[in-house]
Design a protein around this motif. Structure first.
Motif, PDB file in Angstrom:
ATOM      1  N   ILE A 134       0.942  -1.254  -0.189  1.00 45.92           N
ATOM      2  CA  ILE A 134      -0.016   0.205  -0.025  1.00 45.92           C
ATOM      3  C   ILE A 134       1.020   1.341   0.148  1.00 45.92           C
ATOM      4  O   ILE A 134       0.644   2.153  -0.963  1.00 45.92           O
ATOM      5  N   GLU A 135       1.915   1.208   0.829  1.00 44.74           N
ATOM      6  CA  GLU A 135       2.849   2.467   0.865  1.00 44.74           C
ATOM      7  C   GLU A 135       3.492   2.629  -0.530  1.00 44.74           C
ATOM      8  O   GLU A 135       3.857   3.575  -0.947  1.00 44.74           O
ATOM      9  N   LEU A 136       3.949   1.185  -1.010  1.00 44.72           N
ATOM     10  CA  LEU A 136       4.609   1.447  -2.280  1.00 44.72           C
ATOM     11  C   LEU A 136       3.625   1.807  -3.424  1.00 44.72           C
ATOM     12  O   LEU A 136       3.991   2.940  -4.153  1.00 44.72           O
ATOM     13  N   ARG A 137       2.543   1.651  -3.349  1.00 47.26           N
ATOM     14  CA  ARG A 137       1.517   1.897  -4.179  1.00 47.26           C
ATOM     15  C   ARG A 137       1.511   3.399  -4.419  1.00 47.26           C
ATOM     16  O   ARG A 137       1.523   4.264  -5.397  1.00 47.26           O
ATOM     17  N   ASP A 138       1.416   4.283  -3.035  1.00 47.20           N
ATOM     18  CA  ASP A 138       1.351   5.577  -2.965  1.00 47.20           C
ATOM     19  C   ASP A 138       2.648   6.178  -3.233  1.00 47.20           C
ATOM     20  O   ASP A 138       2.570   7.248  -3.990  1.00 47.20           O
ATOM     21  N   ALA A 139       3.552   5.583  -3.121  1.00 47.27           N
ATOM     22  CA  ALA A 139       5.231   6.334  -3.347  1.00 47.27           C
ATOM     23  C   ALA A 139       5.126   6.369  -5.051  1.00 47.27           C
ATOM     24  O   ALA A 139       5.659   7.375  -5.559  1.00 47.27           O
ATOM     25  N   LEU A 140       4.661   5.198  -5.497  1.00 50.69           N
ATOM     26  CA  LEU A 140       4.720   5.142  -6.984  1.00 50.69           C
ATOM     27  C   LEU A 140       3.767   6.122  -7.597  1.00 50.69           C
ATOM     28  O   LEU A 140       4.034   6.783  -8.836  1.00 50.69           O
ATOM     29  N   LEU A 141       2.551   6.207  -7.230  1.00 57.85           N
ATOM     30  CA  LEU A 141       1.636   7.198  -7.658  1.00 57.85           C
ATOM     31  C   LEU A 141       2.131   8.689  -7.364  1.00 57.85           C
ATOM     32  O   LEU A 141       1.967   9.405  -8.650  1.00 57.85           O
ATOM     33  N   SER A 142       3.008   8.846  -6.548  1.00 56.17           N
ATOM     34  CA  SER A 142       3.439  10.308  -6.372  1.00 56.17           C
ATOM     35  C   SER A 142       4.418  10.394  -7.369  1.00 56.17           C
ATOM     36  O   SER A 142       4.871  11.746  -7.710  1.00 56.17           O
ATOM     37  N   LEU A 143       5.303   9.477  -7.982  1.00 57.13           N
ATOM     38  CA  LEU A 143       6.162   9.491  -8.979  1.00 57.13           C
ATOM     39  C   LEU A 143       5.758   9.336 -10.397  1.00 57.13           C
ATOM     40  O   LEU A 143       6.465   9.551 -11.429  1.00 57.13           O
ATOM     41  N   GLY A 144       4.290   9.002 -10.422  1.00 56.82           N
ATOM     42  CA  GLY A 144       3.715   9.373 -11.653  1.00 56.82           C
ATOM     43  C   GLY A 144       3.338   7.927 -12.308  1.00 56.82           C
ATOM     44  O   GLY A 144       3.095   7.860 -13.447  1.00 56.82           O
ATOM     45  N   TYR A 145       3.297   6.737 -11.439  1.00 56.24           N
ATOM     46  CA  TYR A 145       3.251   5.436 -11.850  1.00 56.24           C
ATOM     47  C   TYR A 145       1.989   4.820 -11.259  1.00 56.24           C
ATOM     48  O   TYR A 145       2.166   4.524 -10.074  1.00 56.24           O
ATOM     49  N   ALA A 146       0.802   4.343 -12.053  1.00 59.76           N
ATOM     50  CA  ALA A 146      -0.086   3.731 -11.549  1.00 59.76           C
ATOM     51  C   ALA A 146       0.193   2.135 -11.689  1.00 59.76           C
ATOM     52  O   ALA A 146      -0.097   1.764 -12.943  1.00 59.76           O
ATOM     53  N   VAL A 147       0.257   1.602 -10.686  1.00 58.01           N
ATOM     54  CA  VAL A 147       0.466   0.100 -11.239  1.00 58.01           C
ATOM     55  C   VAL A 147      -0.784  -0.680 -10.522  1.00 58.01           C
ATOM     56  O   VAL A 147      -1.355  -0.286  -9.574  1.00 58.01           O
ATOM     57  N   SER A 148      -1.070  -1.935 -11.215  1.00 65.50           N
ATOM     58  CA  SER A 148      -2.008  -2.852 -10.564  1.00 65.50           C
ATOM     59  C   SER A 148      -1.748  -3.627  -9.398  1.00 65.50           C
ATOM     60  O   SER A 148      -0.743  -3.692  -8.815  1.00 65.50           O
ATOM     61  N   PRO A 149      -2.953  -3.944  -8.311  1.00 63.00           N
ATOM     62  CA  PRO A 149      -2.439  -4.446  -7.110  1.00 63.00           C
ATOM     63  C   PRO A 149      -1.505  -5.852  -7.519  1.00 63.00           C
ATOM     64  O   PRO A 149      -0.714  -6.110  -6.739  1.00 63.00           O
ATOM     65  N   MET A 150      -2.033  -6.339  -8.516  1.00 63.28           N
ATOM     66  CA  MET A 150      -1.220  -7.589  -9.162  1.00 63.28           C
ATOM     67  C   MET A 150       0.054  -7.204  -8.999  1.00 63.28           C
ATOM     68  O   MET A 150       1.115  -8.052  -8.614  1.00 63.28           O
ATOM     69  N   VAL A 151       0.423  -6.047 -10.018  1.00 73.18           N
ATOM     70  CA  VAL A 151       1.906  -5.763 -10.024  1.00 73.18           C
ATOM     71  C   VAL A 151       2.767  -5.256  -8.922  1.00 73.18           C
ATOM     72  O   VAL A 151       3.703  -5.672  -8.670  1.00 73.18           O
ATOM     73  N   LEU A 152       1.900  -4.734  -7.850  1.00 70.46           N
ATOM     74  CA  LEU A 152       2.296  -4.364  -6.685  1.00 70.46           C
ATOM     75  C   LEU A 152       2.661  -5.626  -5.906  1.00 70.46           C
ATOM     76  O   LEU A 152       4.102  -5.298  -5.347  1.00 70.46           O
ATOM     77  N   ASP A 153       2.067  -6.554  -5.787  1.00 69.79           N
ATOM     78  CA  ASP A 153       2.273  -7.813  -5.074  1.00 69.79           C
ATOM     79  C   ASP A 153       3.746  -8.383  -5.644  1.00 69.79           C
ATOM     80  O   ASP A 153       4.487  -9.014  -5.044  1.00 69.79           O
ATOM     81  N   LEU A 154       3.654  -8.396  -6.964  1.00 74.84           N
ATOM     82  CA  LEU A 154       5.054  -8.910  -7.674  1.00 74.84           C
ATOM     83  C   LEU A 154       6.216  -8.223  -7.569  1.00 74.84           C
ATOM     84  O   LEU A 154       7.257  -8.668  -6.882  1.00 74.84           O
ATOM     85  N   LEU A 155       5.962  -6.683  -7.421  1.00 73.53           N
ATOM     86  CA  LEU A 155       7.228  -6.119  -6.991  1.00 73.53           C
ATOM     87  C   LEU A 155       7.569  -6.143  -5.857  1.00 73.53           C
ATOM     88  O   LEU A 155       8.695  -6.383  -5.485  1.00 73.53           O
ATOM     89  N   VAL A 156       6.661  -6.173  -4.721  1.00 77.88           N
ATOM     90  CA  VAL A 156       6.939  -6.538  -3.247  1.00 77.88           C
ATOM     91  C   VAL A 156       7.613  -7.761  -3.024  1.00 77.88           C
ATOM     92  O   VAL A 156       8.784  -7.925  -2.375  1.00 77.88           O
ATOM     93  N   SER A 157       7.181  -8.807  -3.599  1.00 79.44           N
ATOM     94  CA  SER A 157       7.711 -10.034  -3.492  1.00 79.44           C
ATOM     95  C   SER A 157       9.151 -10.226  -4.201  1.00 79.44           C
ATOM     96  O   SER A 157      10.028 -10.744  -3.703  1.00 79.44           O
TER      97      SER A 157
END
Length: 152
Positions: free
Chosen positions: A60-83
């Protein structure tokens, strides 16, 4: 997006700093100063979105950080990035500072390559398997080369 100047080498440098490895700077004080201030900027972004001050950023924190940098990624991609960037192999479901930089730069690099074919900014592009491989291999090789230029 001014923070995302060509920083591909900084992810490895941050990892080296965090693990107390010796860094071999190939350039002079001006380049080191630039690196230092860039890492401070990344630290500021990280601390802004590490809401619980755990020293790790969850999806969730990564989603917000990426959004602030201009990148909207799906929950599936967020989970993949975190793992992918979780040092515990996915057990803590969160990423630390050095891996956060690497994660953001990965998203930026792959997005920039995708945008080369998605000229209408629709979120869709058509390209061949050969183009995909050549694009990803070139990007990965550039990433590895950038790391080698900063850290032994």
């Amino acid at each position: 997006m001014g923070l995302l100047i060509p920083l591909l080498a900084f992810a490895k440098a941050a990892e080296a700093i965090s693990s107390r490895q010796k860094i071999k700077v190939k350039n002079g004080p001006k380049e080191f100063t630039s690196l230092f201030y860039s890492l401070q900027s990344w630290r500021g972004i990280f601390e802004t979105f590490d809401k619980d001050r755990s020293g790790r950023i969850n999806s969730i924190e990564l989603r917000d950080a990426l959004l602030s940098l201009g990148y909207a990624v799906s929950p599936m991609v967020l989970d993949l990035l975190v793992s992918k960037f979780d040092k515990t192999g996915g057990k803590s479901k969160a990423i630390e500072y050095d891996n956060f930089i690497e994660c953001c730069l990965t998203v930026k690099g792959l997005t920039d390559k995708f945008k080369e074919k998605d000229t209408g900014y629709t979120g869709f592009a058509t390209f061949s398997y050969e183009y995909q491989l050549s694009m990803l291999i070139a990007w990965v090789c550039n990433l590895v080369w950038s790391w080698m230029c900063v850290v032994d």
